[in-house]
Design an enzyme around this catalytic site. Sequence first.
Site, mmCIF file in Angstrom:
data_model
loop_
_atom_site.group_PDB
_atom_site.id
_atom_site.type_symbol
_atom_site.label_atom_id
_atom_site.label_comp_id
_atom_site.label_asym_id
_atom_site.label_seq_id
_atom_site.Cartn_x
_atom_site.Cartn_y
_atom_site.Cartn_z
ATOM 1 C CG ASP A 43 5.643 -3.758 1.710
ATOM 2 O OD1 ASP A 43 4.574 -3.034 1.007
ATOM 3 O OD2 ASP A 43 5.426 -4.770 1.922
ATOM 4 C CG ASP A 45 4.598 -4.293 -3.444
ATOM 5 O OD1 ASP A 45 5.463 -4.689 -2.752
ATOM 6 O OD2 ASP A 45 3.264 -4.074 -2.753
ATOM 7 C CG ASP A 130 -6.319 -6.720 -6.095
ATOM 8 O OD1 ASP A 130 -6.001 -5.513 -6.362
ATOM 9 O OD2 ASP A 130 -6.044 -7.282 -4.853
HETATM 10 P P1 ATP Z 1 -0.702 -4.720 1.719
HETATM 11 O O1 ATP Z 1 0.604 -4.996 1.289
HETATM 12 O O2 ATP Z 1 -0.778 -3.285 2.354
HETATM 13 O O3 ATP Z 1 -1.420 -5.828 2.555
HETATM 14 P P2 ATP Z 1 -1.178 -4.385 -1.079
HETATM 15 O O4 ATP Z 1 -2.373 -4.292 -1.969
HETATM 16 O O5 ATP Z 1 -0.059 -3.858 -1.300
HETATM 17 O O6 ATP Z 1 -1.679 -4.285 0.553
HETATM 18 P P3 ATP Z 1 0.151 -6.935 -2.017
HETATM 19 O O7 ATP Z 1 0.089 -8.223 -1.390
HETATM 20 O O8 ATP Z 1 1.702 -6.238 -1.381
HETATM 21 O O9 ATP Z 1 -0.938 -6.032 -1.301
HETATM 22 O O10 ATP Z 1 -0.023 -6.801 -3.514
HETATM 23 C C1 ATP Z 1 0.792 -5.726 -4.292
HETATM 24 C C2 ATP Z 1 -0.372 -5.142 -5.214
HETATM 25 O O11 ATP Z 1 -0.391 -6.553 -6.251
HETATM 26 C C3 ATP Z 1 -1.878 -4.997 -4.771
HETATM 27 O O12 ATP Z 1 -1.995 -3.697 -4.528
HETATM 28 C C4 ATP Z 1 -2.545 -5.340 -6.190
HETATM 29 O O13 ATP Z 1 -2.419 -4.425 -7.197
HETATM 30 C C5 ATP Z 1 -1.818 -6.517 -6.758
HETATM 31 N N1 ATP Z 1 -2.458 -7.812 -6.170
HETATM 32 C C6 ATP Z 1 -1.955 -8.442 -5.269
HETATM 33 N N2 ATP Z 1 -2.734 -9.562 -4.882
HETATM 34 C C7 ATP Z 1 -3.459 -9.622 -6.204
HETATM 35 C C8 ATP Z 1 -4.468 -10.644 -6.630
HETATM 36 N N3 ATP Z 1 -4.876 -11.712 -5.923
HETATM 37 N N4 ATP Z 1 -4.862 -10.139 -7.894
HETATM 38 C C9 ATP Z 1 -4.756 -9.203 -8.469
HETATM 39 N N5 ATP Z 1 -3.630 -8.362 -8.163
HETATM 40 C C10 ATP Z 1 -3.262 -8.515 -6.977
HETATM 41 MG MG MG Z 2 2.099 -4.366 -0.545
#
Ligand code: ATP
Ligand code: MG
Length: 419
Positions: A43, A45, A130
Amino acid sequence: MKIKLPISSTARYVVSTLQEAGFEAYIVGGAIRDLLLERPPKDFDIGCSATPEEVRQVFGRRNARIIGKRFRLTHVTWKGELFEVSTFRKAPVEAGHNERTLANEEELPENLIVSDNSWGTAVEDAWRRDFTVNALFYDPVREELYDHTGMGLEDIKSKTVRAIGEPALRFEEDPVRMLRALKLVGQFDFTLDSKTENALFASLELLKHASSSRLALELEKIFGSSYADRHLRAFHDYGLLEYFLPELYKAWGTPPMERALALLYERNCRLDEGRYRNSVSLAMACTALPFVEELLNVAPGEPIPAKKSGSAINQVLEKIFLPQHMMIRLTLSAERVLAQQVIFDKGQCPRELYTSRSYPNSRELKIIRTAVDGGDPEKTDREWPLPQTAKSKEDHRPGKKPRRRKNRKPKQEQSDIQQ
Ligand code: ATP
Ligand code: MG
């Protein structure tokens, strides 16, 4: 840096609409990481300077819904696609000492973040994320990539998980970040940089302070990906499994655990090959089945008897997934899939079975079991009637027999998840 990344036209539209309304907006996070790793993102973001209320004004109430409390953001739906649009934040410096009065202060780590809603600039937003590989911003209109931490691109190249800032503090602020770090290890074969690794080893116990609803969400994502077996291995290798799924930790290395990983692997391969749809409860059933067999004293590959199976299934699911993490609706769904194995194993196919909602998943589990137990899955596939509902027919693709790839790449993930 100028670069052309294959962003979906709808995601580009959402970003450009925000920009035209006078806001700064980028694709952020996992999608950019995945595209740079040449993997299809699940997806997109979006990060922007607009507040949730402003985002709602731009897209209208019907298309934009504000969600979340600890972390407020807007769900924008456009042309059937859902986008998480978040406002740039700065690091919550005073990690909520004042805001924590409602919680039991003595038991909480000093720096645990309980609210994260202070707006900031794009640069501040990158630094509060993160890991460096998750902090890349991309402007799809100008085709410009921004690496505000200065380490994200390099860390993608060297496949390194590096916490932004002081790793121990970042894990204390939010223990779920440890799980997120190890998902990158499981999914992409990343390694942790040494400071991040040491901090993680020292912080594992903090996972018990993480909110159970956030852990439930992560668990749903894990079982809803085609990497569940690899994630579990990474959690085990780094000692996190003990705090996350203690029953699986205790069973690690035993024959039922090995079998659970084999069933999950088979399910993941079939998912990547497009042979069956993504189902969280099916993945849960694969994980639980060997422990049900163990409890019933049934050898792998032997039929599951009706006697006492109901309570054994219940017991196992509750032990592995409840009460702390798993969503009840998913557990119930997994329970039905496991219970129907008894009917399959009897070789009967009553009408109630193949017209039931769980039938497609149950049939798929039967096929997975056959494959793992050295039988002929194609024969099982032919023997059992195709799922009756239009949806299931569409999900099931008989006759398609793609070759299994060694280094599997994700084909479909979260966006396709169903119970
Ligand atoms: P995926 O969606 O593929 O599992 P993702 O990294 O995109 O991985 P998401 O949960 O969609 O994970 O989060 C989007 C973004 O928000 C992350 O890439 C990160 O930059 C930020 N993020 C998410 N969770 C945290 C956290 N706990 N602390 C800090 N930043 C975060
Ligand atoms: Mg994501």
